[in-house]
Design a protein around this motif. Sequence first.
Motif, mmCIF file in Angstrom:
data_model
loop_
_atom_site.group_PDB
_atom_site.id
_atom_site.type_symbol
_atom_site.label_atom_id
_atom_site.label_comp_id
_atom_site.label_asym_id
_atom_site.label_seq_id
_atom_site.Cartn_x
_atom_site.Cartn_y
_atom_site.Cartn_z
ATOM 1 N N GLY A 109 -20.915 -14.442 64.174
ATOM 2 C CA GLY A 109 -20.807 -14.643 62.739
ATOM 3 C C GLY A 109 -21.751 -15.700 62.211
ATOM 4 O O GLY A 109 -21.838 -15.920 61.016
ATOM 5 N N GLY A 110 -22.493 -16.372 63.085
ATOM 6 C CA GLY A 110 -23.414 -17.409 62.648
ATOM 7 C C GLY A 110 -24.849 -16.940 62.737
ATOM 8 O O GLY A 110 -25.146 -15.762 62.641
ATOM 9 N N GLU A 111 -25.768 -17.883 62.968
ATOM 10 C CA GLU A 111 -27.182 -17.560 63.065
ATOM 11 C C GLU A 111 -27.436 -16.712 64.302
ATOM 12 O O GLU A 111 -26.888 -16.959 65.368
ATOM 13 C CB GLU A 111 -27.991 -18.855 63.134
ATOM 14 N N ASP A 112 -28.289 -15.689 64.169
ATOM 15 C CA ASP A 112 -28.549 -14.761 65.261
ATOM 16 C C ASP A 112 -29.396 -15.442 66.333
ATOM 17 O O ASP A 112 -30.557 -15.779 66.092
ATOM 18 C CB ASP A 112 -29.271 -13.532 64.710
ATOM 19 N N PRO A 113 -28.867 -15.639 67.543
ATOM 20 C CA PRO A 113 -29.636 -16.320 68.588
ATOM 21 C C PRO A 113 -30.737 -15.450 69.167
ATOM 22 O O PRO A 113 -31.583 -15.939 69.910
ATOM 23 C CB PRO A 113 -28.570 -16.636 69.643
ATOM 24 N N PHE A 114 -30.744 -14.149 68.853
ATOM 25 C CA PHE A 114 -31.762 -13.256 69.383
ATOM 26 C C PHE A 114 -33.014 -13.213 68.510
ATOM 27 O O PHE A 114 -34.026 -12.651 68.900
ATOM 28 C CB PHE A 114 -31.200 -11.840 69.525
ATOM 29 N N SER A 115 -32.972 -13.761 67.316
ATOM 30 C CA SER A 115 -34.097 -13.685 66.392
ATOM 31 C C SER A 115 -35.334 -14.357 66.972
ATOM 32 O O SER A 115 -35.249 -15.373 67.666
ATOM 33 C CB SER A 115 -33.730 -14.351 65.064
ATOM 34 N N ALA A 116 -36.510 -13.785 66.670
ATOM 35 C CA ALA A 116 -37.772 -14.392 67.099
ATOM 36 C C ALA A 116 -38.079 -15.661 66.317
ATOM 37 O O ALA A 116 -38.975 -16.415 66.685
ATOM 38 C CB ALA A 116 -38.913 -13.391 66.940
ATOM 39 N N GLY A 117 -37.365 -15.899 65.219
ATOM 40 C CA GLY A 117 -37.521 -17.141 64.472
ATOM 41 C C GLY A 117 -38.725 -17.187 63.560
ATOM 42 O O GLY A 117 -39.199 -18.269 63.211
ATOM 43 N N ASP A 118 -39.229 -16.024 63.136
ATOM 44 C CA ASP A 118 -40.378 -15.988 62.242
ATOM 45 C C ASP A 118 -39.934 -16.407 60.841
ATOM 46 O O ASP A 118 -39.049 -15.783 60.258
ATOM 47 C CB ASP A 118 -40.954 -14.570 62.205
ATOM 48 N N PRO A 119 -40.539 -17.456 60.249
ATOM 49 C CA PRO A 119 -40.090 -17.900 58.925
ATOM 50 C C PRO A 119 -40.422 -16.916 57.813
ATOM 51 O O PRO A 119 -39.767 -16.924 56.773
ATOM 52 C CB PRO A 119 -40.836 -19.229 58.731
ATOM 53 N N LEU A 120 -41.436 -16.063 58.012
ATOM 54 C CA LEU A 120 -41.801 -15.090 56.985
ATOM 55 C C LEU A 120 -41.006 -13.795 57.122
ATOM 56 O O LEU A 120 -40.694 -13.146 56.122
ATOM 57 C CB LEU A 120 -43.299 -14.787 57.062
ATOM 58 N N PHE A 121 -40.694 -13.394 58.362
ATOM 59 C CA PHE A 121 -39.930 -12.170 58.617
ATOM 60 C C PHE A 121 -38.794 -12.511 59.587
ATOM 61 O O PHE A 121 -38.830 -12.137 60.762
ATOM 62 C CB PHE A 121 -40.837 -11.083 59.201
ATOM 63 N N PRO A 122 -37.781 -13.229 59.120
ATOM 64 C CA PRO A 122 -36.737 -13.720 60.030
ATOM 65 C C PRO A 122 -35.913 -12.623 60.683
ATOM 66 O O PRO A 122 -35.258 -12.874 61.694
ATOM 67 C CB PRO A 122 -35.869 -14.594 59.115
ATOM 68 N N GLU A 123 -35.932 -11.407 60.130
ATOM 69 C CA GLU A 123 -35.132 -10.330 60.705
ATOM 70 C C GLU A 123 -35.862 -9.588 61.815
ATOM 71 O O GLU A 123 -35.271 -8.753 62.499
ATOM 72 C CB GLU A 123 -34.742 -9.326 59.606
ATOM 73 N N LEU A 124 -37.159 -9.856 62.008
ATOM 74 C CA LEU A 124 -37.949 -9.091 62.967
ATOM 75 C C LEU A 124 -38.013 -9.769 64.325
ATOM 76 O O LEU A 124 -38.034 -10.990 64.431
ATOM 77 C CB LEU A 124 -39.379 -8.905 62.452
ATOM 78 N N GLY A 125 -38.092 -8.944 65.362
ATOM 79 C CA GLY A 125 -38.385 -9.438 66.695
ATOM 80 C C GLY A 125 -37.186 -10.022 67.411
ATOM 81 O O GLY A 125 -36.165 -10.350 66.811
ATOM 82 N N SER A 126 -37.326 -10.132 68.729
ATOM 83 C CA SER A 126 -36.287 -10.703 69.583
ATOM 84 C C SER A 126 -36.895 -11.782 70.462
ATOM 85 O O SER A 126 -37.981 -11.601 71.023
ATOM 86 C CB SER A 126 -35.658 -9.619 70.462
#
Length: 398
Positions: A109-126
Amino acid sequence: MSCGGRAVPLAARLALVATLAAAVAACTDAGVETRSADRLPPSTSAAADTAPPTTDDAATATTESTDDRETAPPTTGGSTDSTASSPPSTDEPGTAPGSGASPPDPAGGGEDPFSAGDPLFPELGSSTIDVQSYDVRLAYDPATEVINGSVTIAMASQPTDMIVLDAGEMRIAAVVADGTDVAFEHDGDELRIGPLTPAPTHAVEIRYRDQAQDAGSSPGLGVGWIATETGSYVLNEPDGAHSWLPSNDHPSDKAQWRFEITVPAGLTAVANGQLVEERAGSGTTTWVWEETDPMATYLVQLLTGEYTVVDGGVAGDVPLVHVALTTDVAQMQEYFEVTDDQIRFFEPLFGPYPLERYGLAITESFGGLAMETQGRSLFSREDLPGGRPGVVQHNLLS
């Protein structure tokens, strides 16, 4: 990249440059590292052993109607579970056949730990996987605009029991990880696969079905698998690849690629790299291309239609392979011929051309299209007739 031939105001361009510079600085300060396929482990045998769709499967896929989109694609091998080729049968939407429940939510329910962490496209990548190779096996029929098939992804992985990929609005029929059918959850543009046995490498096959469409991107650009009068082309920059292909759709993750594309007989399928096989089936032809230079998802080129592949000779040590609609080959010849001169001119200035081959691909798209798809730049046929061969050189330098 240009889009629609529209000029971007200088102030807007400077603002974009400033934004990108700030993002790069933020990534550098945070110690974010881009990944390269050069540091990946050897390919796993599970990916290489996955069987392609049979000719009969491909022929079936190319004759189905659009209304049959909810039907699962043909089984392409890699699983012993007879339910793998059927749509999910549980009450949980997006859950693999035979599983009792959806995979757990790793984010809690919190921040997705799998995210690639891109500040421009935060939903993309693992951030937990590093893809080594994609084996893409698809059938496409322009009469129905249905995309049917599978992709097998060989990857290095952190010790986690879940894999997260990017996948848009498509019908996921089954997921096979390391030879075993596994549970999955497809929610929005995210495909969560697991629970898995943690391991340093995985080979994951995803069987799916999709429809040609302009999916639209986060910045509002047209992207996706775009249908044309006789075939299709794909546009992936910046975030369009996962609209038609489950993938780790972030430019930091480069991999090797194999494409096995089946189309109705009489049509041609073109992808990045070298053409290694052309195989006739029952009313179909399968075209196999391999790209061994590591490539990001947004640089994928995939065309289907009435195309001719043109041998452009060699520019120094660089083989030239061009593509154009069969009816356009003669009038595009001046653009093909100038490519040799352009490579020879730029190499003393910038060094040897870094990839194994180069060429131009000229498709039936909207005017203003210019895309640096890897190893063969993509242009619109609407822009080139008229004797301006210099217009194609900027993508050679991209």
